[in-house]
Design a protein around this motif. Structure first.
Motif, PDB file in Angstrom:
ATOM      1  N   LEU A   1     -15.338 139.234 -12.127  1.00 15.62           N
ATOM      2  CA  LEU A   1     -14.350 138.420 -12.820  1.00 15.62           C
ATOM      3  C   LEU A   1     -14.027 137.148 -12.046  1.00 15.62           C
ATOM      4  CD1 LEU A   1     -11.802 141.083 -14.127  1.00 15.62           C
ATOM      5  CD2 LEU A   1     -13.887 140.234 -15.207  1.00 15.62           C
ATOM      6  N   SER A   2     -13.579 136.142 -12.788  1.00 16.81           N
ATOM      7  CA  SER A   2     -13.161 134.874 -12.179  1.00 16.81           C
ATOM      8  C   SER A   2     -11.754 135.014 -11.604  1.00 16.81           C
ATOM      9  CB  SER A   2     -13.178 133.759 -13.220  1.00 16.81           C
ATOM     10  OG  SER A   2     -12.223 134.032 -14.234  1.00 16.81           O
ATOM     11  N   THR A   3     -11.323 134.005 -10.892  1.00 20.25           N
ATOM     12  CA  THR A   3      -9.985 134.040 -10.303  1.00 20.25           C
ATOM     13  C   THR A   3      -8.909 134.139 -11.367  1.00 20.25           C
ATOM     14  OG1 THR A   3     -10.734 132.733  -8.407  1.00 20.25           O
ATOM     15  CG2 THR A   3      -8.367 132.789  -8.818  1.00 20.25           C
ATOM     16  N   ASP A   4      -9.051 133.367 -12.444  1.00 18.11           N
ATOM     17  CA  ASP A   4      -8.021 133.418 -13.489  1.00 18.11           C
ATOM     18  C   ASP A   4      -8.021 134.756 -14.208  1.00 18.11           C
ATOM     19  OD1 ASP A   4     -10.551 132.174 -14.689  1.00 18.11           O
ATOM     20  OD2 ASP A   4      -9.412 132.621 -16.502  1.00 18.11           O
ATOM     21  N   GLU A   5      -9.194 135.379 -14.379  1.00 24.19           N
ATOM     22  CA  GLU A   5      -9.239 136.702 -15.006  1.00 24.19           C
ATOM     23  C   GLU A   5      -8.580 137.748 -14.106  1.00 24.19           C
ATOM     24  OE1 GLU A   5     -13.225 136.770 -17.769  1.00 24.19           O
ATOM     25  OE2 GLU A   5     -13.496 136.671 -15.593  1.00 24.19           O
ATOM     26  N   LEU A   6      -8.789 137.627 -12.802  1.00 27.89           N
ATOM     27  CA  LEU A   6      -8.163 138.562 -11.867  1.00 27.89           C
ATOM     28  C   LEU A   6      -6.650 138.389 -11.851  1.00 27.89           C
ATOM     29  CD1 LEU A   6     -10.705 138.404  -8.893  1.00 27.89           C
ATOM     30  CD2 LEU A   6     -10.289 140.354 -10.413  1.00 27.89           C
ATOM     31  N   LEU A   7      -6.198 137.151 -11.993  1.00 30.01           N
ATOM     32  CA  LEU A   7      -4.757 136.914 -12.067  1.00 30.01           C
ATOM     33  C   LEU A   7      -4.163 137.552 -13.314  1.00 30.01           C
ATOM     34  CD1 LEU A   7      -4.525 133.190 -10.869  1.00 30.01           C
ATOM     35  CD2 LEU A   7      -3.675 135.215  -9.664  1.00 30.01           C
ATOM     36  N   ARG A   8      -4.845 137.407 -14.441  1.00 31.68           N
ATOM     37  CA  ARG A   8      -4.379 138.040 -15.680  1.00 31.68           C
ATOM     38  C   ARG A   8      -4.390 139.563 -15.542  1.00 31.68           C
ATOM     39  NH1 ARG A   8      -7.302 135.937 -20.937  1.00 31.68           N
ATOM     40  NH2 ARG A   8      -5.834 137.468 -21.796  1.00 31.68           N
ATOM     41  N   LEU A   9      -5.437 140.086 -14.921  1.00 29.57           N
ATOM     42  CA  LEU A   9      -5.540 141.523 -14.714  1.00 29.57           C
ATOM     43  C   LEU A   9      -4.362 142.043 -13.894  1.00 29.57           C
ATOM     44  CD1 LEU A   9      -7.279 144.141 -14.963  1.00 29.57           C
ATOM     45  CD2 LEU A   9      -8.378 143.461 -12.813  1.00 29.57           C
ATOM     46  N   GLY A  10      -3.995 141.289 -12.853  1.00 31.40           N
ATOM     47  CA  GLY A  10      -2.910 141.704 -11.981  1.00 31.40           C
ATOM     48  C   GLY A  10      -1.551 141.695 -12.637  1.00 31.40           C
TER      49      GLY A  10
END
Length: 221
Positions: free
Chosen positions: A21-30
């Motif tokens: 995942l990209s950084t923004d996807e990981l942020l959304r995941l978190g």
């Protein structure tokens, strides 16, 4: 025109690959607090990357997405014109892929005995409610919902905006047709609706009136 429909189970840990995942996807995941919703987001996003990598000469973790103002993802640097859309519900995830034609997919579980009339009164038009009242088929509620949402997703609209904008009616052969209430025209999109699996209704729409060939693929788990 060909459309590929990929499916995968969200119960499979094969897509537990957050490193893709990209950084923004990981942020959304978190930011997702509910464990089941967090798992579905991770696995559906990883599955989408794995599917799209099949069409592009790059790794799944190297794909770059752009988003419209409503959050609809597209490939940011794709010269092939790959269009895609995904839907996940329950334990299933569907990913539709087409070339140079916008595509929308929606999948919903049919809950027998649900009081769908209350939802219909809130979200459906008077004519759609009349259509429901005239039918004893509980699945009709979900067929209307999935078809409207598939159109919404193909255009990258907000859900509530699209539910108000598009209206379903029954044709002479028993299928559903969609009218854009803004243009007051029947939509020039090819569509298909079916029971994808026991207990699930699916709808797929593709821009254009040309009939499309649909092939189903299972993502390896």
């Amino acid at each position: 025109m060909a459309v590929h429909l990929w499916s995968t189970s969200l119960d499979s840990p094969a897509n537990d690959l957050p490193e893709l995942l990209s950084t923004d996807e990981l942020l959304r995941l978190g930011k997702i607090s509910h464990a089941r919703a967090r798992q579905a987001f991770l696995r559906s996003r990883v599955a989408t990357r794995r599917v799209l990598a099949e069409y592009l000469d790059r790794g799944a973790g190297n794909l770059v997405f752009a988003y419209n103002r409503n959050g609809k993802p597209t490939l940011a640097d794709d010269a092939q014109g790959i269009e895609f859309n995904l839907s996940h519900s329950g334990d299933m995830c569907l990913i539709a892929v087409a070339e140079k034609n916008r595509v929308g997919i929606d999948l919903e579980p049919v809950r027998k005995g649900r009081d769908y009339h209350a939802l219909a009164n809130r979200f459906y038009t008077p004519d759609e409610n009349q259509l429901l009242d005239s039918s004893a088929d509980e699945a009709l509620f979900y067929r209307i919902w999935t078809l409207k949402e598939a159109h919404v997703k193909a255009r990258g609209l907000k859900l509530m905006e699209g539910l108000d904008r598009f209206e379903c009616s029954c044709t002479d052969n028993g299928t559903l047709a969609v009218v854009d209430k803004i243009t007051e025209r029947r939509e020039a999109w090819a569509q298909r609706q079916w029971a994808f699996a026991p207990g699930y209704e699916a709808a797929l729409v593709v821009m254009g009136t040309e009939k499309f060939q649909l092939s189903h693929h299972q993502l390896e788990t």
